[in-house]
Design an enzyme around this catalytic site. Structure first.
Site, PDB file in Angstrom:
ATOM      1  N   ASP A   1       0.874  -1.178   0.000  1.00 26.80           N
ATOM      2  CA  ASP A   1       0.000   0.000   0.000  1.00 26.80           C
ATOM      3  C   ASP A   1       0.908   1.224   0.000  1.00 26.80           C
ATOM      4  O   ASP A   1       2.061   1.108  -0.399  1.00 26.80           O
ATOM      5  CB  ASP A   1      -0.969  -0.065   1.203  1.00 26.80           C
ATOM      6  CG  ASP A   1      -2.253   0.716   0.932  1.00 26.80           C
ATOM      7  OD1 ASP A   1      -2.143   1.869   0.478  1.00 26.80           O
ATOM      8  OD2 ASP A   1      -3.348   0.190   1.174  1.00 26.80           O
TER       9      ASP A   1
ATOM     10  N   HIS B   1       1.772   1.801  -3.233  1.00 33.23           N
ATOM     11  CA  HIS B   1       0.859   2.722  -3.908  1.00 33.23           C
ATOM     12  C   HIS B   1       1.449   4.125  -3.973  1.00 33.23           C
ATOM     13  O   HIS B   1       0.717   5.103  -4.121  1.00 33.23           O
ATOM     14  CB  HIS B   1      -0.500   2.753  -3.187  1.00 33.23           C
ATOM     15  CG  HIS B   1      -1.268   1.471  -3.288  1.00 33.23           C
ATOM     16  ND1 HIS B   1      -2.459   1.268  -2.656  1.00 33.23           N
ATOM     17  CD2 HIS B   1      -1.003   0.333  -3.965  1.00 33.23           C
ATOM     18  CE1 HIS B   1      -2.908   0.038  -2.924  1.00 33.23           C
ATOM     19  NE2 HIS B   1      -2.034  -0.548  -3.706  1.00 33.23           N
TER      20      HIS B   1
END
Ligand SMILES: *[C@@H]1O[C@H](CO)[C@@H](O)[C@H](O)[C@H]1NC(C)=O
Ligand SMILES: *[C@@H]1O[C@H](CO)[C@@H](O)[C@H](O)[C@H]1NC(C)=O
Ligand SMILES: *[C@@H]1O[C@H](CO)[C@@H](O)[C@H](O)[C@H]1NC(C)=O
Ligand SMILES: *[C@@H]1O[C@H](CO)[C@@H](O)[C@H](O)[C@H]1NC(C)=O
Ligand SMILES: *[C@@H]1O[C@H](CO)[C@@H](O)[C@H](O)[C@H]1NC(C)=O
Ligand SMILES: *[C@@H]1O[C@H](CO)[C@@H](O)[C@H](O)[C@H]1NC(C)=O
Ligand SMILES: *[C@@H]1O[C@H](CO)[C@@H](O)[C@H](O)[C@H]1NC(C)=O
Ligand SMILES: *[C@@H]1O[C@H](CO)[C@@H](O)[C@H](O)[C@H]1NC(C)=O
Length: 475
Positions: free
Chosen positions: A281, A304
């Site tokens: 993430d 991310h």
């Protein structure tokens, strides 16, 4: 913490306090080398604290809870001492520890610490952080706290990790490496990845939960298998994270979700530098009220990106993220490089457990520079329509959260094919609430050598890629 069996435990396992710890070698305090920038506040530089040493006892069986000996050593050596988790020892933590009393202390982790896999206990007892149901195994706070592993722990570990196998970590080599490396804190995440897959409302603790930490340093640590975020940094000021090695994927079909490297919240003057992150993430994420944060010289894989937000999720709140410098970042195999995500002023949903829109505030004075991307969907992604698939609706209800004074410069490398020929997206909900964004020296190419950006209400200046209205989606 729960003080069951307090007295017997106290007598049985009180930590050894020694003036000179025979047979033990203390780690020297890590040297902090900020590159390329210095932080706004001088880094903490307290006098040495080696005259009182508390060696932490352990059962060492990988099952029995060592929390009490850890707590006693911290109490005993607080305010001037040096706590040592010796090399080769392993510690098990099965009790939620409130460590907000710490001050003027060195915590020298040469051994390995692992949290128990008792998901029932932790869900009932971990610390709650108010924000987005965040909870943590322990709560770290106080002032002038230095927590560090061996000088070489993270570096040795990194040298043995190749980028290719770095995302999975199921192999024997990784397990061996983790056992050998010094200063490892292991969240025992697998059981959480599987529990979360069965129930998305499972409260998974973050590995390092910080609330109210000042003038402190965490350095040379190896963090593995967090149940979700690796760090949640709340109410912190003048805190440095240096040489942190983060990794830990899932060995089952269930992903290690929401494994952000760092999330900052209500914090200022935080520096995150010289670290290697393999996660699934955000590599670093700036949540409401983060300012004067310096993020530099990181290598992020599988993430991310480095993300502002999401912000504006809750009506009636005013979120501020400002004065960030993000410099010298290598970003591989990620959804984004630099990212700013803001909800529009209309109810929107990313998923069943991620909904929002309608909050206000500002994102301002943010610089992202010298980022190298490889296999990244968007090198840059700004959206003020986060969570809203209907872009007409987003423009009809522009965000109440202003984005302004943003600089992107010196980006290089190649994107992934997902949004070919786009390498970036600049989506403002209206030009009234989005302004003074510049993107210069953006040399990033798509796999087919194209250099286009999706633009909605284009306000970006000096944009040296071609703007198009050819919408291909957001991450
Ligand atoms: C939890 O840890 C214990 C002790 O290491 C082990 O015996 C047990 O199998 C683990 N349970 C799960 C669900 O992983
Ligand atoms: C941060 O500090 C505020 C104000 O003292 C307090 O209300 C809050 O509980 C603290 N923690 C978090 C996670 O916001
Ligand atoms: C927090 O948990 C509750 C209960 O599990 C859930 O209804 C809610 O959506 C969660 N909130 C957030 C912000 O995730
Ligand atoms: C952020 O700061 C603003 C302005 O001081 C304040 O109104 C808001 O409540 C703060 N938000 C949080 C989450 O602390
Ligand atoms: C950039 O970061 C790398 C580590 O990722 C480091 O080796 C290099 O010295 C840094 N460059 C500058 C100019 O700080
Ligand atoms: C903008 O942010 C940078 C980097 O954090 C900081 O040095 C500078 O003082 C900020 N400028 C203003 C006007 O706040
Ligand atoms: C998107 O929003 C517009 C404007 O509010 C509306 O007219 C349209 O019906 C919506 N489209 C869909 C597919 O919901
Ligand atoms: C635009 O943003 C830059 C970078 O933050 C800042 O230095 C400049 O003053 C801003 N210009 C205007 C007109 O606000």
């Amino acid at each position: 913490m729960k003080l069951h069996g307090f007295l017997t435990t106290l007598l049985a396992i009180i930590a050894t306090t020694v003036t000179v710890a025979a047979g033990y070698k203390l780690s020297s305090r890590p040297v902090l080398r900020p590159m390329p920038y210095n932080s706004r506040m001088p880094f903490p530089n307290p006098p040495a604290r080696d005259s009182k040493v508390c060696v932490v006892n352990t059962h060492g069986d990988g099952v029995t809870d060592d929390s009490f000996s850890i707590l006693f050593a911290l109490w005993d050596c607080n305010d001037g001492g040096h706590v040592l988790f010796p090399r080769g020892e392993t510690y098990t933590i099965g009790t939620a520890l409130d460590l907000t009393f710490l001050k003027h202390i060195d915590i020298d982790i040469q051994g390995r610490i692992q949290f128990t896999n008792d998901t029932t206990y932790w869900q009932a007892n971990s610390f709650s952080f108010i924000f987005q149901n965040v909870t943590s195994f322990f709560k770290l706070g106080g002032e002038d706290v230095w927590i560090y592993g061996d000088q070489n722990g993270a570096a040795v570990c990194r040298a043995r990790t190749t980028p290719n196998d770095a995302r999975y970590f199921g192999d024997k080599k990784e397990r061996l490496m983790t056992l050998l490396s010094d200063g490892t804190i292991d969240g025992n995440g697998q059981v959480w990845y599987d529990t979360y897959a069965a129930n998305i409302y499972t409260l998974r603790p973050v590995l390092v939960g910080i609330d109210g930490l000042r003038d402190s340093v965490l350095s040379n640590l190896v963090l593995r298998h967090s149940p979700q975020y690796y760090h949640f940094v709340a109410n912190a000021s003048n805190v440095v994270f240096n040489n942190i090695d983060i990794a830990g994927g899932s060995t089952s079909k269930n992903k290690a979700s929401n494994s952000d490297g760092w999330d900052t919240y209500r914090s200022r003057d935080v520096t995150i530098m010289n670290s290697v992150i393999n996660n699934g993430d955000d590599c670093v994420s700036f949540k409401p009220n983060s300012s004067h944060i310096l993020v530099q010289s990181l290598s992020c894989t599988g993430s991310h990106g480095i993300s502002v937000g999401s912000l504006g999720q809750y009506p009636g709140t005013f979120d501020i993220v400002e004065s960030l410098m993000i410099s010298n970042i290598t970003m591989r195999d990620a959804s984004d490089g630099a990212r700013i995500k803001v909800w529009p002023n209309t109810p929107s949903a990313m998923s069943a457990d991620l909904q929002g829109g309608g909050g206000s505030g500002r994102v301002s004075n943010i610089t992202y520079e010298d980022m190298r991307v490889k296999n990244v969907d968007y090198a840059i992604e700004i959206t003020q329509c986060y969570g809203q698939k209907n872009l007409s609706l987003c423009q009809q209800f522009p965000s109440e959260l202003v984005i302004e004074d943003i600089v992107f410069k010196r980006f290089s490398g190649t994107t992934a094919s997902k949004y070919e020929p786009l390498i970036a997206a600049f989506a403002c909900s209206s030009d009234k609430v989005c302004g003074n964004i510049t993107a210069t020296d953006i040399k990033v190419k798509s796999p087919k050598g194209k250099r286009q950006a999706y633009c909605l209400n284009q306000v970006t200046r000096n944009l040296d890629v071609e703007c198009t209205s050819n919408y291909k989606g957001f991450n």
